[in-house]
Motif scaffolding. Structure first.
Motif, PDB file in Angstrom:
ATOM      1  N   VAL A   1      87.645  11.459   4.557  1.00  0.00           N
ATOM      2  CA  VAL A   1      86.391  10.830   4.176  1.00  0.00           C
ATOM      3  C   VAL A   1      85.256  11.834   4.285  1.00  0.00           C
ATOM      4  CG1 VAL A   1      84.812   8.911   4.612  1.00  0.00           C
ATOM      5  CG2 VAL A   1      87.261   8.630   5.074  1.00  0.00           C
ATOM      6  N   GLU A   2      84.413  11.868   3.260  1.00  0.00           N
ATOM      7  CA  GLU A   2      83.165  12.631   3.334  1.00  0.00           C
ATOM      8  C   GLU A   2      82.060  11.623   3.620  1.00  0.00           C
ATOM      9  OE1 GLU A   2      80.123  15.144   0.477  1.00  0.00           O
ATOM     10  OE2 GLU A   2      82.226  14.958  -0.099  1.00  0.00           O
ATOM     11  N   TYR A   3      81.436  11.766   4.784  1.00  0.00           N
ATOM     12  CA  TYR A   3      80.450  10.778   5.209  1.00  0.00           C
ATOM     13  C   TYR A   3      79.141  10.991   4.474  1.00  0.00           C
ATOM     14  CZ  TYR A   3      83.794   9.450   8.720  1.00  0.00           C
ATOM     15  OH  TYR A   3      84.937   9.010   9.337  1.00  0.00           O
ATOM     16  N   ALA A   4      78.877  10.086   3.552  1.00  0.00           N
ATOM     17  CA  ALA A   4      77.667  10.093   2.741  1.00  0.00           C
ATOM     18  C   ALA A   4      77.379   8.644   2.395  1.00  0.00           C
ATOM     19  CB  ALA A   4      77.869  10.937   1.491  1.00  0.00           C
ATOM     20  N   ILE A   5      76.327   8.399   1.641  1.00  0.00           N
ATOM     21  CA  ILE A   5      76.016   7.044   1.185  1.00  0.00           C
ATOM     22  C   ILE A   5      75.921   7.075  -0.339  1.00  0.00           C
ATOM     23  CG2 ILE A   5      74.387   5.139   1.273  1.00  0.00           C
ATOM     24  CD1 ILE A   5      73.490   6.100   3.989  1.00  0.00           C
TER      25      ILE A   5
ATOM     26  N   ASN B   1      88.844   5.355  -2.735  1.00  0.00           N
ATOM     27  CA  ASN B   1      89.634   5.340  -1.507  1.00  0.00           C
ATOM     28  C   ASN B   1      91.105   5.003  -1.792  1.00  0.00           C
ATOM     29  OD1 ASN B   1      90.360   5.203   1.212  1.00  0.00           O
ATOM     30  ND2 ASN B   1      89.639   3.097   1.429  1.00  0.00           N
TER      31      ASN B   1
ATOM     32  N   VAL C   1      77.260   4.624   7.038  1.00  0.00           N
ATOM     33  CA  VAL C   1      78.500   4.788   6.274  1.00  0.00           C
ATOM     34  C   VAL C   1      79.556   3.818   6.758  1.00  0.00           C
ATOM     35  CG1 VAL C   1      80.387   6.354   5.747  1.00  0.00           C
ATOM     36  CG2 VAL C   1      78.040   7.177   5.660  1.00  0.00           C
TER      37      VAL C   1
ATOM     38  N   LEU D   1      76.058   8.149  10.083  1.00  0.00           N
ATOM     39  CA  LEU D   1      77.424   7.713  10.331  1.00  0.00           C
ATOM     40  C   LEU D   1      77.489   6.201  10.456  1.00  0.00           C
ATOM     41  CD1 LEU D   1      80.375   8.392  10.916  1.00  0.00           C
ATOM     42  CD2 LEU D   1      79.767   8.704  13.319  1.00  0.00           C
TER      43      LEU D   1
ATOM     44  N   LEU E   1      81.460   0.917   4.662  1.00  0.00           N
ATOM     45  CA  LEU E   1      82.909   0.818   4.462  1.00  0.00           C
ATOM     46  C   LEU E   1      83.473  -0.484   4.979  1.00  0.00           C
ATOM     47  CD1 LEU E   1      84.048   4.425   5.423  1.00  0.00           C
ATOM     48  CD2 LEU E   1      83.790   3.454   3.146  1.00  0.00           C
TER      49      LEU E   1
ATOM     50  N   ALA F   1      80.084   6.525   0.749  1.00  0.00           N
ATOM     51  CA  ALA F   1      81.120   7.446   1.212  1.00  0.00           C
ATOM     52  C   ALA F   1      81.958   7.931   0.036  1.00  0.00           C
ATOM     53  CB  ALA F   1      82.001   6.750   2.239  1.00  0.00           C
ATOM     54  N   ARG F   2      82.425   9.180   0.144  1.00  0.00           N
ATOM     55  CA  ARG F   2      83.309   9.746  -0.870  1.00  0.00           C
ATOM     56  C   ARG F   2      84.630  10.138  -0.214  1.00  0.00           C
ATOM     57  NH1 ARG F   2      78.230  11.813  -2.211  1.00  0.00           N
ATOM     58  NH2 ARG F   2      78.566  13.667  -0.938  1.00  0.00           N
ATOM     59  N   PHE F   3      85.692  10.037  -1.003  1.00  0.00           N
ATOM     60  CA  PHE F   3      87.028  10.270  -0.462  1.00  0.00           C
ATOM     61  C   PHE F   3      87.693  11.430  -1.186  1.00  0.00           C
ATOM     62  CE2 PHE F   3      85.842   5.944   0.344  1.00  0.00           C
ATOM     63  CZ  PHE F   3      86.257   5.710   1.643  1.00  0.00           C
TER      64      PHE F   3
END
Length: 322
Positions: free
Chosen positions: A239-243, A281, A10, A7, A14, A245-247
């Protein structure tokens, strides 16, 4: 422990300016903006037909971060960034065209070293050209009149909103009322996105009517625009918490006539957007009427690249058939 580390990474990813966009030049430099068509078309389900997509680019050090969008009549758009800049877009040709030398700073200087810049939403009076901008962190609204004068107010009803999830969506309704939605939840539930309905200009109006928006499924409202029939389109994002991040984006339609003081305001999701280009985003939405038929037109979305090399400043459009 791993969840918290992920987290943290991420959040850092961002944060504007990270991974790694280095600012160059001066604010006073003229931004040369290019518009490149994007061929991606996946990830769209729902009532609207995707008809165009473009990427906006510029080497200007403050270009990007677009978090607000508003129609400028039937011929254009005004995009606002969370670093306090505006960009005019001409829609009279086959593709959107940035108006030359229109990229300009509108942030608010509060002292020699401090500014309010986190512009998250825009509203406009098409009859007069008056523009309103709502800023997070300070939770204030600025009115910019055509003569260049500015008026600023911090509505007390917004004082308790989160500094990082404040007035994310604002729309001036056709009858002159203003609708402002907070991005953040006050209590963690899907019916706890605070909303305010002002009888008129929020810079001058008396106490607004307070209500709650049911955004549902962990979605947050990030912008809004009114349709010709009086209903409002609300842009939702999660938000999808990844590296990286994906929206995940959705568009809800709701009727302002159903807003009641202290009650939950509900709408219907008519479009879901995910994957492909819609992993970016998207934070701004605007309706632009068709020149020959104001009941029809186009719905435009703009994406905030967070000043990250992982994301893009995308502009997309959908047909609205009325």
């Amino acid at each position: 422990m791993f969840r918290w580390l992920l987290l943290a990474l991420v959040i850092v990813g961002l944060a504007p300016g990270t991974f790694v966009r280095t600012r160059t030049g001066l604010r006073s430099d003229v931004a040369v903006v290019t518009v490149t068509p994007v061929s991606e078309r996946g990830g769209v389900t729902g009532a609207l037909t995707l008809t165009g997509a473009w990427e906006l680019r510029s080497t200007h050090g403050w270009f990007g971060g677009f978090s607000a969008l508003v129609g400028d009549g039937a011929k254009g758009l005004i995009a606002g960034s969370d670093r306090g800049w505006l960009l005019d877009l001409d829609l009279t040709g086959a593709a959107p065209r940035p108006v030359p030398a229109s990229f300009r700073f509108v942030g608010i200087r509060t002292s020699a070293r401090k500014e309010v810049v986190d512009l998250e939403s825009l509203a406009r009076d098409s009859a007069t050209g008056t523009l309103w901008a709502a800023f997070e962190n300070a939770n204030l609204v600025m009115r910019a009149d055509p003569d260049g004068s500015r008026t600023i107010r911090r509505p007390p009803e917004m004082a308790g909103w989160s500094r990082n999830s404040g007035p994310e969506a604002m729309v001036r309704l056709n009858d002159g009322r203003f609708l402002i939605l907070a991005e953040g939840s006050q209590g963690g539930g899907p019916e706890d996105r605070p909303g305010l309905l002002f009888a008129g200009d929020p810079v001058a109006s008396a106490a607004p009517l307070a209500f709650r928006l049911v955004s549902g499924a962990d979605y947050d409202p990030v912008d809004a625009t009114q349709l010709p029939d009086g209903r409002v389109l609300i842009l939702l994002r999660r938000v999808e918490y990844a590296i990286p991040a994906r929206f995940d984006t959705a568009i809800m339609v709701a009727d302002p006539a159903a807003i009641r003081a202290g009650e939950a305001w509900q709408g219907e999701i008519i479009q879901r957007l995910s994957g492909a280009m819609f992993g970016d985003n998207f934070e701004g939405i605007a309706f632009v009427p068709a020149p020959g038929d104001p009941a029809r037109g186009a719905v435009w979305l703009i994406a905030d690249d967070n000043f990250s090399v992982f994301q893009r400043s995308l502009l997309v459009t959908f047909d609205w058939e009325g």
